[in-house]
Design a protein around this motif. Structure first.
Motif, PDB file in Angstrom:
ATOM      1  N   GLY A  63       0.796  -1.224   0.000  1.00 11.60           N
ATOM      2  CA  GLY A  63       0.000   0.000   0.000  1.00 11.60           C
ATOM      3  C   GLY A  63       0.826   1.271   0.000  1.00 11.60           C
ATOM      4  N   MET A  64       2.156   1.152   0.167  1.00 12.95           N
ATOM      5  CA  MET A  64       3.016   2.338   0.159  1.00 12.95           C
ATOM      6  C   MET A  64       3.035   2.971  -1.221  1.00 12.95           C
ATOM      7  SD  MET A  64       6.375   1.324   2.361  1.00 12.95           S
ATOM      8  CE  MET A  64       6.917   3.005   2.651  1.00 12.95           C
ATOM      9  N   SER A  65       3.133   4.302  -1.238  1.00 12.67           N
ATOM     10  CA  SER A  65       3.262   5.030  -2.494  1.00 12.67           C
ATOM     11  C   SER A  65       4.694   4.951  -2.989  1.00 12.67           C
ATOM     12  CB  SER A  65       2.898   6.499  -2.295  1.00 12.67           C
ATOM     13  OG  SER A  65       1.548   6.611  -1.950  1.00 12.67           O
ATOM     14  N   VAL A  66       4.844   4.837  -4.292  1.00  9.00           N
ATOM     15  CA  VAL A  66       6.159   4.853  -4.914  1.00  9.00           C
ATOM     16  C   VAL A  66       6.100   5.762  -6.129  1.00  9.00           C
ATOM     17  CG1 VAL A  66       6.754   2.520  -4.147  1.00  9.00           C
ATOM     18  CG2 VAL A  66       5.724   2.846  -6.384  1.00  9.00           C
ATOM     19  N   ARG A  67       7.284   6.148  -6.580  1.00 12.73           N
ATOM     20  CA  ARG A  67       7.406   6.858  -7.848  1.00 12.73           C
ATOM     21  C   ARG A  67       8.205   5.971  -8.782  1.00 12.73           C
ATOM     22  NH1 ARG A  67      10.642  11.207  -7.244  1.00 12.73           N
ATOM     23  NH2 ARG A  67      11.235  10.585  -5.145  1.00 12.73           N
ATOM     24  N   VAL A  68       7.766   5.892 -10.020  1.00 11.08           N
ATOM     25  CA  VAL A  68       8.424   5.066 -11.025  1.00 11.08           C
ATOM     26  C   VAL A  68       9.132   5.990 -12.005  1.00 11.08           C
ATOM     27  CG1 VAL A  68       8.093   3.315 -12.810  1.00 11.08           C
ATOM     28  CG2 VAL A  68       6.622   3.314 -10.778  1.00 11.08           C
ATOM     29  N   LEU A  69      10.435   5.790 -12.146  1.00 14.92           N
ATOM     30  CA  LEU A  69      11.244   6.564 -13.079  1.00 14.92           C
ATOM     31  C   LEU A  69      11.594   5.678 -14.264  1.00 14.92           C
ATOM     32  CD1 LEU A  69      13.678   8.148 -10.456  1.00 14.92           C
ATOM     33  CD2 LEU A  69      11.488   9.040 -11.255  1.00 14.92           C
ATOM     34  N   VAL A  70      11.441   6.208 -15.455  1.00  9.27           N
ATOM     35  CA  VAL A  70      11.678   5.456 -16.685  1.00  9.27           C
ATOM     36  C   VAL A  70      12.692   6.218 -17.533  1.00  9.27           C
ATOM     37  CG1 VAL A  70      10.565   4.456 -18.728  1.00  9.27           C
ATOM     38  CG2 VAL A  70       9.288   4.654 -16.608  1.00  9.27           C
ATOM     39  N   ASP A  71      13.707   5.525 -18.016  1.00  8.92           N
ATOM     40  CA  ASP A  71      14.723   6.172 -18.855  1.00  8.92           C
ATOM     41  C   ASP A  71      14.107   6.806 -20.099  1.00  8.92           C
ATOM     42  OD1 ASP A  71      16.594   5.334 -17.045  1.00  8.92           O
ATOM     43  OD2 ASP A  71      17.323   3.663 -18.254  1.00  8.92           O
ATOM     44  N   ALA A  72      13.030   6.229 -20.608  1.00  9.28           N
ATOM     45  CA  ALA A  72      12.397   6.732 -21.830  1.00  9.28           C
ATOM     46  C   ALA A  72      11.669   8.057 -21.615  1.00  9.28           C
ATOM     47  CB  ALA A  72      11.414   5.688 -22.364  1.00  9.28           C
ATOM     48  N   ALA A  73      11.462   8.449 -20.355  1.00  9.80           N
ATOM     49  CA  ALA A  73      10.782   9.711 -20.048  1.00  9.80           C
ATOM     50  C   ALA A  73      11.587  10.459 -18.996  1.00  9.80           C
ATOM     51  CB  ALA A  73       9.362   9.438 -19.562  1.00  9.80           C
ATOM     52  N   PRO A  74      12.751  11.002 -19.381  1.00  9.13           N
ATOM     53  CA  PRO A  74      13.602  11.678 -18.403  1.00  9.13           C
ATOM     54  C   PRO A  74      12.884  12.863 -17.757  1.00  9.13           C
ATOM     55  CG  PRO A  74      14.616  11.670 -20.603  1.00  9.13           C
ATOM     56  CD  PRO A  74      13.280  11.047 -20.723  1.00  9.13           C
ATOM     57  N   GLN A 122       6.870  -3.837 -21.891  1.00  7.79           N
ATOM     58  CA  GLN A 122       7.253  -5.111 -21.305  1.00  7.79           C
ATOM     59  C   GLN A 122       8.764  -5.242 -21.287  1.00  7.79           C
ATOM     60  OE1 GLN A 122       5.123  -7.401 -20.152  1.00  7.79           O
ATOM     61  NE2 GLN A 122       6.534  -9.053 -19.785  1.00  7.79           N
ATOM     62  N   GLY A 123       9.346  -5.529 -20.103  1.00  4.89           N
ATOM     63  CA  GLY A 123      10.774  -5.753 -19.978  1.00  4.89           C
ATOM     64  C   GLY A 123      11.609  -4.498 -19.844  1.00  4.89           C
ATOM     65  N   MET A 124      10.975  -3.344 -19.886  1.00  2.67           N
ATOM     66  CA  MET A 124      11.712  -2.078 -19.787  1.00  2.67           C
ATOM     67  C   MET A 124      12.228  -1.894 -18.368  1.00  2.67           C
ATOM     68  SD  MET A 124      10.151   1.732 -20.424  1.00  2.67           S
ATOM     69  CE  MET A 124      10.186   1.694 -22.207  1.00  2.67           C
ATOM     70  N   PRO A 125      13.509  -1.518 -18.209  1.00  2.00           N
ATOM     71  CA  PRO A 125      14.009  -1.274 -16.854  1.00  2.00           C
ATOM     72  C   PRO A 125      13.442   0.031 -16.297  1.00  2.00           C
ATOM     73  CG  PRO A 125      15.727  -0.855 -18.469  1.00  2.00           C
ATOM     74  CD  PRO A 125      14.551  -1.388 -19.219  1.00  2.00           C
ATOM     75  N   VAL A 126      13.108   0.001 -15.024  1.00  2.00           N
ATOM     76  CA  VAL A 126      12.581   1.179 -14.331  1.00  2.00           C
ATOM     77  C   VAL A 126      13.288   1.294 -12.986  1.00  2.00           C
ATOM     78  CG1 VAL A 126      10.311   1.006 -15.443  1.00  2.00           C
ATOM     79  CG2 VAL A 126      10.678  -0.075 -13.220  1.00  2.00           C
ATOM     80  N   THR A 127      13.190   2.468 -12.400  1.00  2.00           N
ATOM     81  CA  THR A 127      13.695   2.696 -11.056  1.00  2.00           C
ATOM     82  C   THR A 127      12.508   3.015 -10.173  1.00  2.00           C
ATOM     83  OG1 THR A 127      15.773   3.562 -11.921  1.00  2.00           O
ATOM     84  CG2 THR A 127      15.236   4.123  -9.637  1.00  2.00           C
ATOM     85  N   ILE A 128      12.425   2.325  -9.027  1.00  2.00           N
ATOM     86  CA  ILE A 128      11.341   2.538  -8.078  1.00  2.00           C
ATOM     87  C   ILE A 128      11.891   3.356  -6.917  1.00  2.00           C
ATOM     88  CG2 ILE A 128       9.655   1.426  -6.571  1.00  2.00           C
ATOM     89  CD1 ILE A 128       9.236   0.711  -9.502  1.00  2.00           C
ATOM     90  N   VAL A 129      11.236   4.480  -6.630  1.00  2.00           N
ATOM     91  CA  VAL A 129      11.606   5.319  -5.483  1.00  2.00           C
ATOM     92  C   VAL A 129      10.460   5.209  -4.495  1.00  2.00           C
ATOM     93  CG1 VAL A 129      12.151   7.653  -4.703  1.00  2.00           C
ATOM     94  CG2 VAL A 129      12.882   6.893  -6.987  1.00  2.00           C
ATOM     95  N   VAL A 130      10.773   4.751  -3.279  1.00  2.00           N
ATOM     96  CA  VAL A 130       9.747   4.538  -2.273  1.00  2.00           C
ATOM     97  C   VAL A 130       9.525   5.830  -1.499  1.00  2.00           C
ATOM     98  CG1 VAL A 130       9.079   3.193  -0.258  1.00  2.00           C
ATOM     99  CG2 VAL A 130      10.369   2.114  -2.095  1.00  2.00           C
ATOM    100  N   ASP A 131       8.318   6.346  -1.546  1.00  2.00           N
ATOM    101  CA  ASP A 131       7.952   7.523  -0.778  1.00  2.00           C
ATOM    102  C   ASP A 131       7.547   7.101   0.619  1.00  2.00           C
ATOM    103  OD1 ASP A 131       8.259   9.153  -3.028  1.00  2.00           O
ATOM    104  OD2 ASP A 131       6.199   8.816  -3.672  1.00  2.00           O
ATOM    105  N   GLY A 132       7.928   7.888   1.588  1.00  2.00           N
ATOM    106  CA  GLY A 132       7.502   7.603   2.954  1.00  2.00           C
ATOM    107  C   GLY A 132       8.352   6.588   3.684  1.00  2.00           C
ATOM    108  N   ALA A 133       9.329   5.972   3.020  1.00  2.00           N
ATOM    109  CA  ALA A 133      10.211   5.035   3.709  1.00  2.00           C
ATOM    110  C   ALA A 133      11.251   5.830   4.484  1.00  2.00           C
ATOM    111  CB  ALA A 133      10.895   4.101   2.723  1.00  2.00           C
ATOM    112  N   ASP A 134      11.602   5.354   5.648  1.00  2.00           N
ATOM    113  CA  ASP A 134      12.633   6.035   6.444  1.00  2.00           C
ATOM    114  C   ASP A 134      13.935   6.028   5.666  1.00  2.00           C
ATOM    115  OD1 ASP A 134      10.759   6.271   8.454  1.00  2.00           O
ATOM    116  OD2 ASP A 134      11.390   4.397   9.416  1.00  2.00           O
ATOM    117  N   ALA A 135      14.683   7.104   5.783  1.00  2.00           N
ATOM    118  CA  ALA A 135      15.995   7.160   5.117  1.00  2.00           C
ATOM    119  C   ALA A 135      16.934   6.160   5.775  1.00  2.00           C
ATOM    120  CB  ALA A 135      16.554   8.569   5.218  1.00  2.00           C
ATOM    121  N   PRO A 136      17.819   5.515   4.975  1.00  2.00           N
ATOM    122  CA  PRO A 136      18.740   4.530   5.553  1.00  2.00           C
ATOM    123  C   PRO A 136      19.687   5.145   6.549  1.00  2.00           C
ATOM    124  CG  PRO A 136      19.027   4.710   3.133  1.00  2.00           C
ATOM    125  CD  PRO A 136      17.963   5.679   3.550  1.00  2.00           C
TER     126      PRO A 136
END
Length: 136
Positions: A63-74, A122-136
């Motif tokens: 249920g956590m919100s995330v942001r999805v970053l895609v190289d095809a849409a800088p 399909q198969g495109m690499p993405v980066t997931i950024v977790v919103d609301g997660a405590d910083a490491p």
């Protein structure tokens, strides 16, 4: 009536919108019930597979919100939600050779993303950024 039933049974339809990945049977082939004819990648909703390291697992919740970053849409990010977290750890990489690598466990996540611009494929690499997660 029988011809209408046979015609209805001859029509293939997908339960959701998708893109054909493979065609297992040619047009005109006789198939049995339940046999694969096409393999589809569902496009609505968009599901992404991501992995989280074992030390970070405690900060990720369904249920956590995330942001999805895609190289095809800088410069753009797409909203998403963590849906499923695997209860089973996997080693990464798959070939485990040293004791240090054996401690590199990851857990698979399934993330549902919104893609109103139809950018993701399909198969495109993405980066997931977790919103609301405590910083490491």
């Amino acid at each position: 009536s029988r011809a209408e039933i046979q015609l209805h049974d001859a029509v293939l339809s997908a339960p959701q919108k998708g893109v054909v990945l493979t065609r297992a049977r040619e047009a005109g082939a006789i198939v049995q019930s339940g046999q694969t004819v096409y393999t589809l990648a569902l496009t609505d909703p968009v599901w992404l597979r991501a992995y989280v390291d074992e030390p970070d697992l405690g900060r990720i919740k369904p249920g956590m919100s995330v942001r999805v970053l895609v190289d095809a849409a800088p410069g753009k990010s797409f909203p998403g939600t963590v849906g499923f977290i695997s209860p089973t750890a996997e080693f990464t990489p798959k070939t485990v050779e040293t004791k240090q690598v054996r401690t590199a466990l990851v857990y698979r996540l399934r993330v549902q993303a919104e893609d109103p611009e139809n950018v993701m494929r399909q198969g495109m690499p993405v980066t997931i950024v977790v919103d609301g997660a405590d910083a490491p």
